[in-house]
Design an enzyme around this catalytic site. Structure first.
Site, PDB file in Angstrom:
ATOM      1  N   ASP A  36       0.971  -1.118   0.068  1.00 32.25           N
ATOM      2  CA  ASP A  36      -0.001   0.118  -0.026  1.00 32.25           C
ATOM      3  C   ASP A  36       0.907   1.381   0.099  1.00 32.25           C
ATOM      4  O   ASP A  36       1.878   1.424   0.703  1.00 32.25           O
ATOM      5  CB  ASP A  36      -0.937  -0.054   1.285  1.00 32.25           C
ATOM      6  CG  ASP A  36      -1.949   1.036   1.393  1.00 32.25           C
ATOM      7  OD1 ASP A  36      -2.877   0.932   0.322  1.00 32.25           O
ATOM      8  OD2 ASP A  36      -1.910   1.849   2.153  1.00 32.25           O
ATOM      9  N   GLU A  78       1.800  -0.166  -4.974  1.00 32.61           N
ATOM     10  CA  GLU A  78       0.770   0.983  -5.268  1.00 32.61           C
ATOM     11  C   GLU A  78       1.364   2.280  -5.182  1.00 32.61           C
ATOM     12  O   GLU A  78       2.065   2.577  -4.180  1.00 32.61           O
ATOM     13  CB  GLU A  78      -0.248   1.052  -4.292  1.00 32.61           C
ATOM     14  CG  GLU A  78      -1.536   1.927  -4.599  1.00 32.61           C
ATOM     15  CD  GLU A  78      -2.244   2.317  -3.424  1.00 32.61           C
ATOM     16  OE1 GLU A  78      -3.483   2.464  -3.537  1.00 32.61           O
ATOM     17  OE2 GLU A  78      -1.787   2.301  -2.177  1.00 32.61           O
TER      18      GLU A  78
END
Length: 546
Positions: A211, A280
């Site tokens: 993330d 990401e």
């Protein structure tokens, strides 16, 4: 316009992730096994056969770790345990074994940039200025007038700094105030995070989705971010509803020190054969960051791009986006998605009033045919549109903060529909309501319909496995063509495959130089006539050079 990739012609088994299709599971909304209205890990286990039958290569599980759930799991209080609402670590091990028995790789989400304020690390860090973890988070003194140390903003609104009365200092939070940012400038923090990764590698997971991977480090000097002067310079998907878009986050995120940490991370991964990472990346210069983070084979394996998660689905935008990725990525590797747990579902965002089933098939055919790996978000295989959620039913703190201009992320997180009456939970009420318009699109009904989106996904992915050019072939846009159809070739060894996708409401004809013949790709009515691709509205065609 043409772009040639640097794709090697053969891969080791360890490179299974190149060209893979990865099915994203949002566990909270996938399947509830115990009737409490919340999806869980045993629920995932019960549905693994369904996922394997789709023909995907791997699953990616959004966070299921111990958490107070202020941001639904992206606020982690224990990186190495399962939150009781999702089950237990034993349940995860059972799920992992069953997935791997079915031939599915397992990728788990990891949120390293920040923790929950309930994490023991933060509880200790905030207790004093001289404890063992006092500098594990980003602390700073107030300015003389008491205001925050600089102008940095939170993505969730307001200042990125929160005053703490215990230490009488501000701490940094790029998201909610309950999500304090870790201080990666401290080597002990890096070591602790790598220990977390080692824990899951030893358990047997096949990879990690990382993330906000470009948000690990901050500018140690805490310099102000420059201001965005032109709306056109704002982040993809950003608008006036969120002041975050008014700054270039030059000093807040994407710092040069991140490269060295990613190299440390990759060195650990390389000790475990066949494991992978997906980073990401959200940044105003995301293509450059993708290249920096995936090139050279010593950092990330794949970069997850937001560029096809925008509202623009024009042929010009898609061509420009893919060409830019191909041109800038070098020897790096992209990972594309059309939907995920943070954006409006693509059938709604891109499809609008187009026939739902036709648009879903055509857009997914594009996704599965691009050069790179792809993520299929739960429910995309059913052609689910964005769920409608009333304000009083909202759970997403981001949506509540920016209502009504931004409806939040709950609409893409509504529960999966398995049966005509929903089938997500056996008792009580689900944590988010199921949109009644989703019920006719349930998996059981679609499994009985040979023309459904679900059956098409199974057939297409089965056919795709027989086409090596679609998995790891070179990529090239049709030279000199800039019309409404998306036409490109994939080439590997002696196979040249032409792909034409039409996301418009009008039939399109595209001449191709050389002799071509149509392939029987699942479910499409596009044809080859006089060496031209003839593509009906919301349709596709695949052709072989002969």
């Amino acid at each position: 316009m043409s772009v040639q990739s640097n794709t090697p012609q053969s891969y080791r088994a360890a490179d299974w992730w190149r060209g893979a299709v990865i099915y994203q599971i949002y566990p909270r909304s996938f399947f509830d096994s115990n009737g409490d209205g919340i999806g869980d890990i045993p629920g995932v286990t019960q549905k693994l056969a369904y996922i394997a039958e789709l023909g995907v290569d791997a699953i990616w599980l959004s966070p299921f770790f111990t958490s107070p759930m202020k941001d639904f799991g992206y606020d982690v209080a224990d990186y190495c345990d399962v939150d009781p609402m999702f089950g237990s670590l034993a349940d995860f091990k059972t799920m992992l074994a069953e997935a791997q028995r079915l031939g599915l790789k397992v990728i788990i989400d990891q949120v390293y940039s920040h923790t929950s304020d309930q994490h023991p690390w933060f509880i200790e860090s905030r207790s004093s200025r001289d404890n063992d973890r006092s500098d594990w988070y980003v602390w700073a003194d107030a300015k003389l007038d008491g205001t925050p140390p600089n102008n940095w903003l939170s993505i969730f609104g307001g200042s990125a700094w929160q005053w703490d009365s215990r230490r009488r200092q501000y701490y940094l939070h790029n998201f909610l105030t309950s999500q304090p940012d870790l201080n990666f400038h401290n080597p002990a923090v890096q070591d602790a995070i790598l220990d977390v990764m080692r824990f899951w590698l030893e358990l047997g997971v096949d990879g990690f989705r990382l993330d906000v991977v470009n948000m690990y480090f901050h500018d140690a000097q805490l310099r102000d971010n420059p201001v965005v002067s032109q709306p056109s310079e704002r982040h993809v998907g950003s608008g006036d509803d969120n002041p975050w878009s008014r700054q270039f986050h030059k000093h807040q995120i994407t710092q040069p020190e991140n490269i060295a940490f990613l190299q440390r991370l990759r060195s650990l991964l390389d000790q475990y054969p066949s494991r992978t990472t997906i980073g990401e990346i959200g940044s105003y210069d995301s293509l450059k960051v993708m290249s920096d983070y995936t090139s050279g084979g010593d950092k990330l394996h794949m970069a997850y791009t937001f560029d096809l998660l925008s509202a623009d689905c024009s042929a010009d935008y898609i061509r420009h986006t893919i060409a830019s990725v191909e041109a800038q990525l070098g020897d790096g590797w992209p990972n594309f998605a059309l939907s995920n747990h943070d954006v409006i579902r693509s059938v709604t965002r891109w499809g609008g009033h187009a026939p739902r089933s036709d648009f879903a098939k055509a857009s997914l055919a594009l996704l599965f045919s691009l050069h790179g790996s792809s993520c299929l978000y739960q429910g995309e295989e059913l052609g689910l549109p964005e769920g409608k959620v009333a304000f009083e039913d909202l759970q997403d703190p981001y949506g509540i903060e920016f209502w009504p201009e931004f409806k939040g992320r709950d609409g893409c997180r509504t529960p999966m529909v398995w049966t005509a009456d929903g089938g997500f939970t056996s008792h009580g009420t689900s944590w988010l309501p199921i949109d009644p318009d989703h019920l006719p699109l349930n998996a059981d009904t679609q499994a009985q319909d040979p023309t459904s989106v679900l059956q098409w996904v199974k057939q297409f992915l089965s056919w795709r496995r027989t086409q090596p050019a679609l998995i790891h072939g070179d990529f090239q846009w049709l030279s000199g063509y800039d019309g409404a159809a998306l036409v490109f070739s994939r080439r590997v060894a002696d196979q040249v495959l032409w792909v034409g996708v039409n996301l418009t409401d009008k039939p399109l004809t595209v001449p191709i130089a050389g002799r071509i013949e149509c392939l029987e790709a699942a479910g499409f009515s596009g044809t080859v006539q006089d060496n031209s691709l003839v593509i009906p509205a919301y349709n596709a065609v695949f052709a072989q050079a002969v």
